[in-house]
Design a protein around this motif. Sequence first.
Motif, PDB file in Angstrom:
ATOM      1  N   TYR A   7       0.825  -1.206   0.000  1.00 15.04           N
ATOM      2  CA  TYR A   7       0.000   0.000   0.000  1.00 15.04           C
ATOM      3  C   TYR A   7       0.862   1.260   0.000  1.00 15.04           C
ATOM      4  CZ  TYR A   7      -4.297  -2.621   0.676  1.00 15.04           C
ATOM      5  OH  TYR A   7      -5.352  -3.464   0.509  1.00 15.04           O
ATOM      6  N   ASP A   8       1.950   1.254   0.785  1.00 19.05           N
ATOM      7  CA  ASP A   8       2.843   2.409   0.812  1.00 19.05           C
ATOM      8  C   ASP A   8       3.445   2.670  -0.554  1.00 19.05           C
ATOM      9  OD1 ASP A   8       2.380   2.909   3.472  1.00 19.05           O
ATOM     10  OD2 ASP A   8       4.233   1.969   4.182  1.00 19.05           O
ATOM     11  N   ASN A   9       3.903   1.626  -1.230  1.00 18.61           N
ATOM     12  CA  ASN A   9       4.477   1.781  -2.569  1.00 18.61           C
ATOM     13  C   ASN A   9       3.439   2.292  -3.559  1.00 18.61           C
ATOM     14  OD1 ASN A   9       7.016   0.955  -1.777  1.00 18.61           O
ATOM     15  ND2 ASN A   9       6.681  -1.181  -2.355  1.00 18.61           N
ATOM     16  N   GLU A  10       2.238   1.738  -3.500  1.00 19.07           N
ATOM     17  CA  GLU A  10       1.180   2.160  -4.405  1.00 19.07           C
ATOM     18  C   GLU A  10       0.777   3.606  -4.120  1.00 19.07           C
ATOM     19  OE1 GLU A  10      -0.841   1.607  -7.710  1.00 19.07           O
ATOM     20  OE2 GLU A  10       0.533   0.129  -6.883  1.00 19.07           O
ATOM     21  N   PHE A  11       0.731   3.986  -2.858  1.00 20.20           N
ATOM     22  CA  PHE A  11       0.392   5.349  -2.463  1.00 20.20           C
ATOM     23  C   PHE A  11       1.446   6.332  -2.972  1.00 20.20           C
ATOM     24  CE2 PHE A  11       0.400   8.810   0.719  1.00 20.20           C
ATOM     25  CZ  PHE A  11      -0.895   9.261   0.540  1.00 20.20           C
ATOM     26  N   ARG A  12       2.718   5.986  -2.798  1.00 18.37           N
ATOM     27  CA  ARG A  12       3.795   6.865  -3.278  1.00 18.37           C
ATOM     28  C   ARG A  12       3.756   6.993  -4.797  1.00 18.37           C
ATOM     29  NH1 ARG A  12       6.940   4.493   1.070  1.00 18.37           N
ATOM     30  NH2 ARG A  12       7.526   2.823  -0.335  1.00 18.37           N
ATOM     31  N   LYS A  13       3.495   5.890  -5.498  1.00 28.04           N
ATOM     32  CA  LYS A  13       3.417   5.928  -6.959  1.00 28.04           C
ATOM     33  C   LYS A  13       2.256   6.820  -7.401  1.00 28.04           C
ATOM     34  CE  LYS A  13       2.921   3.080 -11.098  1.00 28.04           C
ATOM     35  NZ  LYS A  13       2.518   4.250 -11.823  1.00 28.04           N
ATOM     36  N   ARG A  14       1.115   6.673  -6.738  1.00 27.94           N
ATOM     37  CA  ARG A  14      -0.041   7.495  -7.084  1.00 27.94           C
ATOM     38  C   ARG A  14       0.261   8.970  -6.843  1.00 27.94           C
ATOM     39  NH1 ARG A  14      -3.878   4.685  -4.632  1.00 27.94           N
ATOM     40  NH2 ARG A  14      -3.767   5.870  -2.699  1.00 27.94           N
ATOM     41  N   ASN A  15       0.949   9.277  -5.732  1.00 28.10           N
ATOM     42  CA  ASN A  15       1.331  10.665  -5.459  1.00 28.10           C
ATOM     43  C   ASN A  15       2.274  11.203  -6.529  1.00 28.10           C
ATOM     44  OD1 ASN A  15      -0.227  10.952  -3.197  1.00 28.10           O
ATOM     45  ND2 ASN A  15       1.449  10.774  -1.745  1.00 28.10           N
ATOM     46  N   LYS A  16       3.251  10.383  -6.949  1.00 27.03           N
ATOM     47  CA  LYS A  16       4.186  10.828  -7.998  1.00 27.03           C
ATOM     48  C   LYS A  16       3.449  11.062  -9.309  1.00 27.03           C
ATOM     49  CE  LYS A  16       7.393   7.626  -7.189  1.00 27.03           C
ATOM     50  NZ  LYS A  16       8.622   6.829  -7.319  1.00 27.03           N
ATOM     51  N   ASP A  17       2.547  10.152  -9.664  1.00 27.58           N
ATOM     52  CA  ASP A  17       1.781  10.318 -10.901  1.00 27.58           C
ATOM     53  C   ASP A  17       0.884  11.544 -10.825  1.00 27.58           C
ATOM     54  OD1 ASP A  17       2.980   8.062 -11.934  1.00 27.58           O
ATOM     55  OD2 ASP A  17       1.258   6.750 -11.591  1.00 27.58           O
ATOM     56  N   HIS A  18       0.277  11.765  -9.677  1.00 26.59           N
ATOM     57  CA  HIS A  18      -0.586  12.932  -9.480  1.00 26.59           C
ATOM     58  C   HIS A  18       0.246  14.216  -9.596  1.00 26.59           C
ATOM     59  CE1 HIS A  18      -4.038  15.165  -8.135  1.00 26.59           C
ATOM     60  NE2 HIS A  18      -3.456  15.554  -7.023  1.00 26.59           N
ATOM     61  N   PHE A  19       1.412  14.222  -8.968  1.00 25.59           N
ATOM     62  CA  PHE A  19       2.296  15.382  -9.036  1.00 25.59           C
ATOM     63  C   PHE A  19       2.736  15.633 -10.482  1.00 25.59           C
ATOM     64  CE2 PHE A  19       6.563  17.314  -8.795  1.00 25.59           C
ATOM     65  CZ  PHE A  19       6.213  18.513  -8.189  1.00 25.59           C
ATOM     66  N   ALA A  20       3.109  14.576 -11.195  1.00 25.45           N
ATOM     67  CA  ALA A  20       3.537  14.721 -12.589  1.00 25.45           C
ATOM     68  C   ALA A  20       2.405  15.283 -13.448  1.00 25.45           C
ATOM     69  CB  ALA A  20       4.021  13.381 -13.137  1.00 25.45           C
ATOM     70  N   ALA A  21       1.176  14.871 -13.187  1.00 23.53           N
ATOM     71  CA  ALA A  21       0.037  15.391 -13.945  1.00 23.53           C
ATOM     72  C   ALA A  21      -0.145  16.881 -13.676  1.00 23.53           C
ATOM     73  CB  ALA A  21      -1.228  14.625 -13.575  1.00 23.53           C
ATOM     74  N   ILE A  22       0.069  17.296 -12.441  1.00 30.80           N
ATOM     75  CA  ILE A  22      -0.057  18.718 -12.102  1.00 30.80           C
ATOM     76  C   ILE A  22       1.075  19.512 -12.750  1.00 30.80           C
ATOM     77  CG2 ILE A  22       0.042  20.361 -10.179  1.00 30.80           C
ATOM     78  CD1 ILE A  22      -1.546  18.255  -8.563  1.00 30.80           C
ATOM     79  N   VAL A  23       2.270  18.940 -12.787  1.00 30.35           N
ATOM     80  CA  VAL A  23       3.391  19.603 -13.480  1.00 30.35           C
ATOM     81  C   VAL A  23       3.051  19.746 -14.959  1.00 30.35           C
ATOM     82  CG1 VAL A  23       5.813  19.379 -14.175  1.00 30.35           C
ATOM     83  CG2 VAL A  23       5.145  18.866 -11.817  1.00 30.35           C
ATOM     84  N   ARG A  24       2.478  18.720 -15.546  1.00 31.12           N
ATOM     85  CA  ARG A  24       2.091  18.758 -16.967  1.00 31.12           C
ATOM     86  C   ARG A  24       1.095  19.892 -17.205  1.00 31.12           C
ATOM     87  NH1 ARG A  24       0.965  13.764 -20.801  1.00 31.12           N
ATOM     88  NH2 ARG A  24       2.455  12.901 -19.338  1.00 31.12           N
ATOM     89  N   VAL A  25       0.146  20.051 -16.311  1.00 30.10           N
ATOM     90  CA  VAL A  25      -0.831  21.143 -16.436  1.00 30.10           C
ATOM     91  C   VAL A  25      -0.130  22.488 -16.322  1.00 30.10           C
ATOM     92  CG1 VAL A  25      -2.821  22.247 -15.340  1.00 30.10           C
ATOM     93  CG2 VAL A  25      -2.772  19.765 -15.609  1.00 30.10           C
ATOM     94  N   ALA A  26       0.768  22.612 -15.357  1.00 31.23           N
ATOM     95  CA  ALA A  26       1.505  23.872 -15.189  1.00 31.23           C
ATOM     96  C   ALA A  26       2.325  24.192 -16.437  1.00 31.23           C
ATOM     97  CB  ALA A  26       2.406  23.792 -13.961  1.00 31.23           C
ATOM     98  N   MET A  27       2.816  23.173 -17.121  1.00 31.84           N
ATOM     99  CA  MET A  27       3.635  23.368 -18.322  1.00 31.84           C
ATOM    100  C   MET A  27       2.800  23.510 -19.588  1.00 31.84           C
ATOM    101  SD  MET A  27       6.842  23.685 -17.889  1.00 31.84           S
ATOM    102  CE  MET A  27       7.431  23.352 -19.549  1.00 31.84           C
ATOM    103  N   SER A  28       1.485  23.474 -19.471  1.00 31.02           N
ATOM    104  CA  SER A  28       0.638  23.502 -20.663  1.00 31.02           C
ATOM    105  C   SER A  28       0.833  24.755 -21.510  1.00 31.02           C
ATOM    106  CB  SER A  28      -0.835  23.355 -20.279  1.00 31.02           C
ATOM    107  OG  SER A  28      -1.254  24.462 -19.507  1.00 31.02           O
ATOM    108  N   ASP A  29       1.262  25.846 -20.894  1.00 32.26           N
ATOM    109  CA  ASP A  29       1.527  27.062 -21.665  1.00 32.26           C
ATOM    110  C   ASP A  29       3.013  27.213 -21.984  1.00 32.26           C
ATOM    111  OD1 ASP A  29       2.465  27.677 -19.155  1.00 32.26           O
ATOM    112  OD2 ASP A  29       1.227  29.476 -18.889  1.00 32.26           O
TER     113      ASP A  29
END
Length: 143
Positions: A7-29
Amino acid sequence: MSISDLYDNEFRKRNKDHFAAIVRVAMSDGVISEEEKEFLDRLADRLNISEHDYKRIMKDYESHPINPPVSYDHRLERLFDLARMVAVDKIHEEEEKKILRKFCVALGFHAVNVKYITDKALELVSRGHGLDEFIDGIKNMNQ
């Protein structure tokens, strides 16, 4: 490997993926503004993103999968979390709204409605509404 490690590994992976998606949004412009960078720094800390992972994601954010929420209620839950993070960061009001509008579009809300959704989300969060009240407020904002 124990169940808690899984669960800890899956939680950390989900957080990293979520963070990467937010970075992608920030970089959209094509640019991450200073306000967005400061927000991302604080978000990485809250999501327990290591410095190594932070640098890797910032450099290659597109290599992480985007897992947008499928249901409307899940999108509203993510919007609630993001609106609270943006509001807590005390970013200047217009910059705050700009960042949250990008997130709304990325979550799948129609671009025509994003301004109204963002304004309502920040209003509900600033009033201290919980998740259930927030969801009800967004769903019934036109009534």
